[in-house]
Design a protein around this motif. Sequence first.
Motif, PDB file in Angstrom:
ATOM      1  N   LYS A 126    -123.933-126.267  77.418  1.00  0.00           N
ATOM      2  CA  LYS A 126    -123.535-124.877  77.735  1.00  0.00           C
ATOM      3  C   LYS A 126    -123.443-124.008  76.478  1.00  0.00           C
ATOM      4  N   PRO A 130    -116.716-119.401  77.950  1.00  0.00           N
ATOM      5  CA  PRO A 130    -115.752-118.329  78.196  1.00  0.00           C
ATOM      6  C   PRO A 130    -114.333-118.751  77.838  1.00  0.00           C
ATOM      7  N   PRO A 197    -112.669-119.701  88.709  1.00  0.00           N
ATOM      8  CA  PRO A 197    -111.403-119.336  89.356  1.00  0.00           C
ATOM      9  C   PRO A 197    -111.484-117.953  89.963  1.00  0.00           C
TER      10      PRO A 197
HETATM   11  N1  ING Z   1    -115.931-120.081  84.582  1.00  0.00           N
HETATM   12  C1  ING Z   1    -115.930-118.679  84.768  1.00  0.00           C
HETATM   13  C2  ING Z   1    -117.320-118.102  84.933  1.00  0.00           C
HETATM   14  O1  ING Z   1    -117.942-117.524  84.057  1.00  0.00           O
HETATM   15  C3  ING Z   1    -115.075-116.493  84.097  1.00  0.00           C
HETATM   16  C4  ING Z   1    -115.144-117.962  83.717  1.00  0.00           C
HETATM   17  C5  ING Z   1    -114.615-116.088  85.356  1.00  0.00           C
HETATM   18  C6  ING Z   1    -115.492-115.537  83.197  1.00  0.00           C
HETATM   19  C7  ING Z   1    -114.568-114.738  85.697  1.00  0.00           C
HETATM   20  C8  ING Z   1    -115.443-114.173  83.531  1.00  0.00           C
HETATM   21  C9  ING Z   1    -114.987-113.775  84.784  1.00  0.00           C
HETATM   22  O2  ING Z   1    -117.775-118.189  86.072  1.00  0.00           O
HETATM   23  C10 ING Z   1    -116.659-120.862  83.727  1.00  0.00           C
HETATM   24  N2  ING Z   1    -116.421-122.179  83.759  1.00  0.00           N
HETATM   25  O3  ING Z   1    -117.470-120.381  82.942  1.00  0.00           O
END
Ligand code: ING
Length: 302
Positions: A126, A130, A197
């Motif tokens: 990856k 984030p 989430p």
């Molecule tokens: N999870 C989320 C994603 O990018 C996220 C993190 C959620 C970032 C909502 C921005 C907004 O789908 C992972 N594991 O990257």
Amino acid sequence: SRHLNVAMGQLGPIQRADSRTAVVKRLCTMMREAKSLGAQIIVYPELALTTFFPRWYIDDVQELHSFYETSMPNIATQPLFDLARQLEIGFYLGYAELAREADGLHRYNTAILVNTRGEIVDKYRKVHLPGHSEHEPWRRFQHLEKRYFEPGPGFHVRRAFGGVMGMALCNDRRWAETYRVLALQGCEMVFIGYNTPVHNAPAPQHDDLSLFHNQLSLQAGAYQNGMWAVGVAKAGLEEGVDSIGGSCIVAPSGEVVARCITKDDEVQLARCDLDWCAVYKRTTFNFDLHRQPHAYGLITEK
Ligand code: ING
């Protein structure tokens, strides 16, 4: 036409106490169902062997490393590889990788592509991690991917399943560069497992849009690059944290051709004609004819 029957193997929640053996049984059940539907490949989520542990601040390194795989296949996952070989079906699987390299241990958020003989033919680490790297107690739950993983080197393609296949993971799907770098290598289908989430702590006002943003990202990426996009969730309520479902398969036109409708273990299938990419790559998104790289320099600057 070059049809590829693709199954989504969406997972419902994996709780902290759920063993890898129990999870692999669920993956095998879905693999059998996918095969019965005529699938040649089944796509599983990101971090598909464990609960989404970056939601916790874990400072005991042994406990943290209990969520990683030090080899693949391994004792717990061998049954999945054996079944794939027996059924002659390939798969994409996301997991946390603890890699021993010349300069020591490295941790990646990884996905592999396995062919219909049960052989690993590609590995992706990856790129877009984030979240944050330090404990942020103000959050309902943590998102410590920047702490627990290193970014991978980039995006690449692999000829397999009769076409040009690419891999990405979760947050990667939100970034236009992911799809474009793959498309510049001729990618016809990208597999993207995710754990998303519902609640996004830095911007809770976006929570109601989480499913919309998931689908929008996959549709835009697919259409703007003339490729199929297969997004597969780990969904539902894990250790008190709710994650979206919304698994879907998007055609090069940007149209959703198949979707999961629950937040549990669910298999859905689409017949994907890889030849449908050609008209977009030959006309609207003919990179040689229409792209103007001289205007894009800012994109690769820090
Ligand atoms: N999870 C989320 C994603 O990018 C996220 C993190 C959620 C970032 C909502 C921005 C907004 O789908 C992972 N594991 O990257």
